[in-house]
Design a protein around this motif. Sequence first.
Motif, mmCIF file in Angstrom:
data_model
loop_
_atom_site.group_PDB
_atom_site.id
_atom_site.type_symbol
_atom_site.label_atom_id
_atom_site.label_comp_id
_atom_site.label_asym_id
_atom_site.label_seq_id
_atom_site.Cartn_x
_atom_site.Cartn_y
_atom_site.Cartn_z
ATOM 1 N N ASN A 95 -29.958 -6.906 63.880
ATOM 2 C CA ASN A 95 -28.808 -6.758 64.755
ATOM 3 C C ASN A 95 -29.074 -7.455 66.079
ATOM 4 O OD1 ASN A 95 -27.103 -4.595 63.218
ATOM 5 N ND2 ASN A 95 -29.217 -3.860 63.149
ATOM 6 N N ILE A 96 -28.081 -8.178 66.571
ATOM 7 C CA ILE A 96 -28.219 -8.927 67.816
ATOM 8 C C ILE A 96 -27.076 -8.522 68.746
ATOM 9 C CG2 ILE A 96 -28.408 -11.200 68.887
ATOM 10 C CD1 ILE A 96 -29.111 -12.316 66.116
ATOM 11 N N PHE A 97 -27.410 -8.251 69.992
ATOM 12 C CA PHE A 97 -26.412 -7.880 70.994
ATOM 13 C C PHE A 97 -26.244 -9.027 71.999
ATOM 14 C CE2 PHE A 97 -28.039 -4.091 69.125
ATOM 15 C CZ PHE A 97 -26.961 -3.235 69.038
ATOM 16 N N VAL A 141 -22.475 15.352 82.931
ATOM 17 C CA VAL A 141 -21.105 15.491 82.426
ATOM 18 C C VAL A 141 -20.917 14.597 81.197
ATOM 19 C CG1 VAL A 141 -18.652 15.193 82.915
ATOM 20 C CG2 VAL A 141 -20.169 16.111 84.688
ATOM 21 N N SER A 142 -21.208 13.295 81.331
ATOM 22 C CA SER A 142 -21.091 12.395 80.175
ATOM 23 C C SER A 142 -21.895 11.131 80.431
ATOM 24 C CB SER A 142 -19.625 12.035 79.894
ATOM 25 O OG SER A 142 -19.091 11.255 80.946
ATOM 26 N N LEU A 143 -22.227 10.423 79.352
ATOM 27 C CA LEU A 143 -22.928 9.133 79.427
ATOM 28 C C LEU A 143 -22.500 8.294 78.229
ATOM 29 C CD1 LEU A 143 -26.606 8.342 80.277
ATOM 30 C CD2 LEU A 143 -25.630 7.489 78.136
ATOM 31 N N GLU A 144 -22.133 7.034 78.508
ATOM 32 C CA GLU A 144 -21.751 6.095 77.458
ATOM 33 C C GLU A 144 -22.414 4.755 77.721
ATOM 34 O OE1 GLU A 144 -17.237 6.963 76.288
ATOM 35 O OE2 GLU A 144 -17.530 6.767 78.451
ATOM 36 N N ILE A 145 -22.639 3.974 76.670
ATOM 37 C CA ILE A 145 -23.209 2.634 76.787
ATOM 38 C C ILE A 145 -22.237 1.640 76.178
ATOM 39 C CG2 ILE A 145 -24.534 2.918 74.649
ATOM 40 C CD1 ILE A 145 -26.636 1.018 75.871
ATOM 41 N N TYR A 146 -22.085 0.480 76.836
ATOM 42 C CA TYR A 146 -21.164 -0.545 76.351
ATOM 43 C C TYR A 146 -21.857 -1.362 75.261
ATOM 44 C CZ TYR A 146 -17.534 -4.088 76.376
ATOM 45 O OH TYR A 146 -16.514 -4.920 76.012
ATOM 46 N N ILE A 147 -21.243 -1.430 74.090
ATOM 47 C CA ILE A 147 -21.821 -2.106 72.931
ATOM 48 C C ILE A 147 -21.117 -3.442 72.718
ATOM 49 C CG2 ILE A 147 -22.251 -1.974 70.457
ATOM 50 C CD1 ILE A 147 -23.877 0.021 72.091
ATOM 51 N N ALA A 148 -21.885 -4.528 72.771
ATOM 52 C CA ALA A 148 -21.341 -5.876 72.565
ATOM 53 C C ALA A 148 -22.219 -6.605 71.552
ATOM 54 C CB ALA A 148 -21.301 -6.642 73.888
ATOM 55 N N TYR A 149 -21.771 -6.633 70.314
ATOM 56 C CA TYR A 149 -22.562 -7.258 69.255
ATOM 57 C C TYR A 149 -22.396 -8.775 69.242
ATOM 58 C CZ TYR A 149 -23.438 -2.796 66.793
ATOM 59 O OH TYR A 149 -23.855 -1.542 66.442
ATOM 60 N N GLN A 150 -23.480 -9.461 68.917
ATOM 61 C CA GLN A 150 -23.444 -10.857 68.515
ATOM 62 C C GLN A 150 -23.497 -10.945 66.983
ATOM 63 O OE1 GLN A 150 -23.218 -13.568 70.475
ATOM 64 N NE2 GLN A 150 -23.338 -15.052 68.815
ATOM 65 N N GLN A 151 -24.260 -10.043 66.373
ATOM 66 C CA GLN A 151 -24.414 -10.024 64.913
ATOM 67 C C GLN A 151 -24.764 -8.617 64.471
ATOM 68 O OE1 GLN A 151 -26.888 -13.082 62.799
ATOM 69 N NE2 GLN A 151 -28.200 -11.346 62.292
ATOM 70 N N ARG A 152 -24.207 -8.213 63.326
ATOM 71 C CA ARG A 152 -24.557 -6.923 62.712
ATOM 72 C C ARG A 152 -25.040 -7.196 61.294
ATOM 73 N NH1 ARG A 152 -20.324 -2.145 63.867
ATOM 74 N NH2 ARG A 152 -22.172 -1.009 63.209
ATOM 75 N N GLN A 153 -26.254 -6.742 61.007
ATOM 76 C CA GLN A 153 -26.801 -7.008 59.684
ATOM 77 C C GLN A 153 -27.929 -6.039 59.386
ATOM 78 O OE1 GLN A 153 -27.600 -11.180 58.865
ATOM 79 N NE2 GLN A 153 -29.276 -10.670 57.488
ATOM 80 N N GLY A 154 -27.986 -5.544 58.151
ATOM 81 C CA GLY A 154 -29.098 -4.709 57.714
ATOM 82 C C GLY A 154 -29.018 -3.286 58.231
ATOM 83 N N ASP A 155 -30.204 -2.674 58.399
ATOM 84 C CA ASP A 155 -30.286 -1.284 58.823
ATOM 85 C C ASP A 155 -29.735 -1.090 60.228
ATOM 86 O OD1 ASP A 155 -31.496 -0.685 56.427
ATOM 87 O OD2 ASP A 155 -33.537 -0.889 57.218
ATOM 88 N N ALA A 156 -29.505 0.169 60.595
ATOM 89 C CA ALA A 156 -28.984 0.501 61.916
ATOM 90 C C ALA A 156 -30.012 0.172 62.991
ATOM 91 C CB ALA A 156 -28.622 1.977 61.976
#
Length: 298
Positions: A278-280, A203-218
């Motif tokens: 990127n750091i989570f 039916v559906s699937l989601e993941i919880y995203i919690a960043y520590q840092q966002r930098q550079g490429d995806a």
Amino acid sequence: MLDDAAVRLLLGKKSRVTTYVGRYVGNEGMTALVDLGAERIHVPFLTSIVPEVNEAVHVWSIDGSLFLVGTTAPKPGMGIVVTAVGADQVRVTTDFGDFVMPYGPPTEPPVSGDTVAVIWPGPSCVKLSTSPEPVLPPPPPDGGGGSSPQVHTQVFRAVDAGSTDRGSTRWWTDRPYASNSTFGAWFYGSQIKDTIPAGAEFVSLEIYIAYQQRQGDAPRFALHDQRGKAGVPGFWGYTEWAPAGGDFRTPPDPAGWFHALKAGGDRWGVGLNQGGYNIFRSLAQDGQSGALKITWRS
């Protein structure tokens, strides 16, 4: 707490009910403070369980009046100790996944197999002097012969997380990294395969995203082949994906993740096959980090 069906029956289907998901940020007196979209609102509690700060919560609008109904993830009241984690923490398995938590008195630490009471907010646990007998659920109202598929939703929290260098078996941090020289991963044990039936429909699937840092490429998201930190994770390709943080997000191939994770085999968790810098957040920083909210029909 009344469930959706009970509330709708109580209202006699005469009221308009709209559901939202917000983030609990505290309270003022007996009123909850919730961030809903770009606004911080005051809403009354409809639950005796006070959420943790930054925890996702259900908010209902009933004929224009908003109420905090409860947390999006269930909070188990009891569990069984799996193993010790450090000097004063244990890993506890519950009906809703595994949690790492400190333990309280008595001072003698609980050992594997002990039944503990889980205390919220926290969580923390206290060893029980006796192990209560499990309560068996009653049979379905139709005696077990019903044939209509039911929709189920469950949040599977990660039981561990971290990063290792490419070609190394040393997990040097509990925060998942997506960088040019690292592999990051969230681990779920076997709880997803053990919970979702083999014949279940997506039916559906989601993941919880919690960043520590966002930098550079995806970040390069991929499923990996480990239930826990046993070595360098194996990946099969990856998808570059840069989701917004702070909530559950739908990955690029949710159905593919669902079918692979429920089957187990060579897909047990979610990983980061390099990507940018990127750091989570670790599980100690945010217990929801990497949590999977899955809905299926069976």
